[in-house]
Design a protein around this motif. Structure first.
Motif, PDB file in Angstrom:
ATOM      1  N   PRO A  14      38.123  27.551  41.022  1.00 28.66           N
ATOM      2  CA  PRO A  14      36.812  27.607  40.358  1.00 28.66           C
ATOM      3  C   PRO A  14      36.980  28.167  38.940  1.00 28.66           C
ATOM      4  O   PRO A  14      37.928  28.899  38.652  1.00 28.66           O
ATOM      5  N   SER A  15      36.073  27.837  38.046  1.00 30.15           N
ATOM      6  CA  SER A  15      36.178  28.233  36.638  1.00 30.15           C
ATOM      7  C   SER A  15      36.235  29.740  36.443  1.00 30.15           C
ATOM      8  O   SER A  15      36.827  30.215  35.475  1.00 30.15           O
ATOM      9  N   ASP A  16      35.647  30.510  37.331  1.00 34.76           N
ATOM     10  CA  ASP A  16      35.637  31.971  37.183  1.00 34.76           C
ATOM     11  C   ASP A  16      37.028  32.583  37.347  1.00 34.76           C
ATOM     12  O   ASP A  16      37.285  33.684  36.853  1.00 34.76           O
ATOM     13  N   ASP A  17      37.929  31.900  38.020  1.00 29.30           N
ATOM     14  CA  ASP A  17      39.258  32.447  38.296  1.00 29.30           C
ATOM     15  C   ASP A  17      40.289  32.140  37.213  1.00 29.30           C
ATOM     16  O   ASP A  17      41.424  32.589  37.310  1.00 29.30           O
ATOM     17  N   TYR A  18      39.936  31.363  36.191  1.00 31.44           N
ATOM     18  CA  TYR A  18      40.919  30.980  35.163  1.00 31.44           C
ATOM     19  C   TYR A  18      41.539  32.193  34.477  1.00 31.44           C
ATOM     20  O   TYR A  18      42.745  32.308  34.397  1.00 31.44           O
ATOM     21  N   ILE A  21      41.549  38.974  35.690  1.00 32.07           N
ATOM     22  CA  ILE A  21      42.573  40.013  35.621  1.00 32.07           C
ATOM     23  C   ILE A  21      42.421  40.870  36.864  1.00 32.07           C
ATOM     24  O   ILE A  21      41.358  41.448  37.067  1.00 32.07           O
ATOM     25  N   PRO A  22      43.426  40.987  37.670  1.00 31.47           N
ATOM     26  CA  PRO A  22      44.742  40.363  37.643  1.00 31.47           C
ATOM     27  C   PRO A  22      44.640  38.864  37.955  1.00 31.47           C
ATOM     28  O   PRO A  22      43.663  38.406  38.544  1.00 31.47           O
ATOM     29  N   PRO A  23      45.661  38.097  37.564  1.00 28.98           N
ATOM     30  CA  PRO A  23      45.617  36.643  37.783  1.00 28.98           C
ATOM     31  C   PRO A  23      45.468  36.295  39.264  1.00 28.98           C
ATOM     32  O   PRO A  23      46.000  36.968  40.128  1.00 28.98           O
TER      33      PRO A  23
END
Length: 146
Positions: A14-18, A21-23
Protein backbone atom coordinates in the motif's frame (compact mmCIF):
# COMPACT_ATOMS: atom_id res chain seq x y z
CA UNK A 1 18.67 -10.11 -5.42
CA UNK A 2 17.82 -7.53 -2.75
CA UNK A 3 17.02 -4.72 -5.23
CA UNK A 4 14.75 -7.02 -7.21
CA UNK A 5 13.00 -8.12 -4.04
CA UNK A 6 12.60 -4.51 -2.88
CA UNK A 7 11.20 -3.49 -6.27
CA UNK A 8 8.66 -6.30 -6.25
CA UNK A 9 7.60 -5.80 -2.62
CA UNK A 10 7.22 -2.05 -3.15
CA UNK A 11 5.01 -2.69 -6.16
CA UNK A 12 2.52 -4.68 -4.08
CA UNK A 13 2.66 -2.53 -0.90
CA UNK A 14 0.00 0.00 0.00
CA UNK A 15 1.15 3.59 -0.63
CA UNK A 16 1.52 4.32 3.09
CA UNK A 17 4.34 1.76 3.43
CA UNK A 18 6.64 3.24 0.74
CA UNK A 19 8.61 5.60 2.96
CA UNK A 20 7.78 4.14 6.36
CA UNK A 21 10.45 4.30 9.04
CA UNK A 22 11.61 1.64 9.78
CA UNK A 23 11.25 0.19 6.26
CA UNK A 24 8.53 -2.39 5.71
CA UNK A 25 10.40 -5.43 4.40
CA UNK A 26 7.42 -7.78 4.52
CA UNK A 27 4.06 -6.08 3.94
CA UNK A 28 1.78 -6.96 6.82
CA UNK A 29 -1.35 -5.70 5.07
CA UNK A 30 -2.91 -7.56 2.22
CA UNK A 31 -0.87 -7.13 -0.98
CA UNK A 32 -2.44 -4.96 -3.65
CA UNK A 33 -2.23 -5.04 -7.43
CA UNK A 34 -3.72 -1.59 -7.85
CA UNK A 35 -0.40 -0.25 -9.12
CA UNK A 36 -0.30 -2.82 -11.90
CA UNK A 37 -3.90 -2.20 -12.95
CA UNK A 38 -3.25 1.56 -12.96
CA UNK A 39 -0.12 1.15 -15.09
CA UNK A 40 -1.86 -1.13 -17.58
CA UNK A 41 -5.23 0.55 -17.86
CA UNK A 42 -5.28 4.09 -16.43
CA UNK A 43 -1.93 5.03 -18.00
CA UNK A 44 -2.52 3.02 -21.21
CA UNK A 45 0.39 0.66 -20.56
CA UNK A 46 -1.41 -2.28 -22.13
CA UNK A 47 -1.87 -0.36 -25.37
CA UNK A 48 1.83 0.48 -25.32
CA UNK A 49 2.74 -3.18 -24.87
CA UNK A 50 0.48 -4.19 -27.76
CA UNK A 51 1.95 -1.49 -30.01
CA UNK A 52 5.49 -2.55 -29.10
CA UNK A 53 4.67 -6.16 -29.87
CA UNK A 54 3.18 -5.32 -33.28
CA UNK A 55 6.04 -3.03 -34.26
CA UNK A 56 8.83 -5.34 -33.09
CA UNK A 57 7.38 -8.42 -34.78
CA UNK A 58 6.78 -6.58 -38.06
CA UNK A 59 10.26 -5.02 -38.06
CA UNK A 60 11.88 -8.36 -37.26
CA UNK A 61 10.06 -10.18 -40.03
CA UNK A 62 10.77 -7.44 -42.56
CA UNK A 63 14.44 -7.25 -41.58
CA UNK A 64 14.81 -11.03 -41.73
CA UNK A 65 13.26 -11.27 -45.20
CA UNK A 66 15.12 -8.35 -46.76
CA UNK A 67 18.39 -9.13 -44.95
CA UNK A 68 18.34 -12.78 -45.96
CA UNK A 69 17.73 -11.95 -49.62
CA UNK A 70 20.49 -9.33 -49.62
CA UNK A 71 22.95 -11.57 -47.79
CA UNK A 72 22.32 -14.45 -50.18
CA UNK A 73 22.95 -12.18 -53.13
CA UNK A 74 26.16 -10.85 -51.59
CA UNK A 75 27.47 -14.30 -50.65
CA UNK A 76 26.39 -16.32 -53.68
CA UNK A 77 26.72 -13.89 -56.57
CA UNK A 78 29.24 -11.42 -55.09
CA UNK A 79 26.83 -8.57 -55.77
CA UNK A 80 28.52 -5.20 -55.50
CA UNK A 81 32.05 -6.59 -55.45
CA UNK A 82 34.20 -7.37 -52.45
CA UNK A 83 33.52 -4.28 -50.37
CA UNK A 84 29.73 -3.92 -50.42
CA UNK A 85 29.27 -6.39 -47.57
CA UNK A 86 31.63 -4.39 -45.35
CA UNK A 87 29.89 -1.16 -46.37
CA UNK A 88 26.57 -2.61 -45.20
CA UNK A 89 28.07 -3.44 -41.81
CA UNK A 90 29.74 -0.03 -41.59
CA UNK A 91 26.28 1.54 -41.51
CA UNK A 92 26.09 0.33 -37.89
CA UNK A 93 29.05 2.58 -37.03
CA UNK A 94 26.81 5.62 -37.40
CA UNK A 95 24.86 6.18 -34.19
CA UNK A 96 21.12 6.31 -34.86
CA UNK A 97 20.81 9.53 -32.86
CA UNK A 98 22.86 11.26 -35.58
CA UNK A 99 20.10 10.76 -38.14
CA UNK A 100 17.03 11.18 -35.95
CA UNK A 101 16.39 14.77 -37.03
CA UNK A 102 16.60 14.09 -40.78
CA UNK A 103 14.35 11.05 -40.38
CA UNK A 104 11.83 13.11 -38.42
CA UNK A 105 11.81 15.85 -41.06
CA UNK A 106 11.35 13.34 -43.88
CA UNK A 107 8.64 11.50 -41.98
CA UNK A 108 6.82 14.77 -41.28
CA UNK A 109 6.94 15.68 -44.98
CA UNK A 110 5.49 12.35 -46.12
CA UNK A 111 3.06 11.92 -43.22
CA UNK A 112 4.74 8.98 -41.49
CA UNK A 113 5.53 10.67 -38.17
CA UNK A 114 3.71 9.24 -35.18
CA UNK A 115 2.63 6.10 -37.08
CA UNK A 116 3.34 2.42 -36.62
CA UNK A 117 4.47 2.11 -40.25
CA UNK A 118 7.06 4.83 -39.68
CA UNK A 119 8.49 3.03 -36.65
CA UNK A 120 8.52 -0.29 -38.47
CA UNK A 121 10.47 1.25 -41.36
CA UNK A 122 12.95 2.98 -39.04
CA UNK A 123 13.56 -0.15 -36.96
CA UNK A 124 13.97 -2.23 -40.09
CA UNK A 125 16.56 0.17 -41.48
CA UNK A 126 18.47 0.19 -38.20
CA UNK A 127 18.52 -3.61 -37.84
CA UNK A 128 19.11 -4.49 -41.48
CA UNK A 129 22.93 -4.19 -41.43
CA UNK A 130 23.29 -6.67 -38.57
CA UNK A 131 20.86 -9.07 -40.21
CA UNK A 132 22.71 -8.89 -43.52
CA UNK A 133 26.07 -9.38 -41.86
CA UNK A 134 24.99 -12.41 -39.85
CA UNK A 135 23.21 -14.05 -42.77
CA UNK A 136 26.13 -13.21 -45.10
CA UNK A 137 28.50 -15.11 -42.79
CA UNK A 138 26.02 -18.02 -42.67
CA UNK A 139 25.69 -18.25 -46.45
CA UNK A 140 29.46 -17.94 -46.95
CA UNK A 141 30.02 -20.78 -44.49
CA UNK A 142 27.29 -22.83 -46.14
CA UNK A 143 29.00 -22.45 -49.51
CA UNK A 144 32.39 -23.31 -48.01
CA UNK A 145 33.91 -19.97 -49.03
CA UNK A 146 34.61 -18.75 -45.47
Amino acid sequence: MAPLYWMFVTSIKPSDDYLAIPPVWFPSDEPTIIHYTAALFAYRGLQGLINSLIISIAATILSAIIGTLMAYSLARFNTGGQHLSFWVLSQRFLPPVAIVLPIFLIYRMVGLHDTKIGLILAYTVFTLPVTVWMMFAYFRQLAGVA
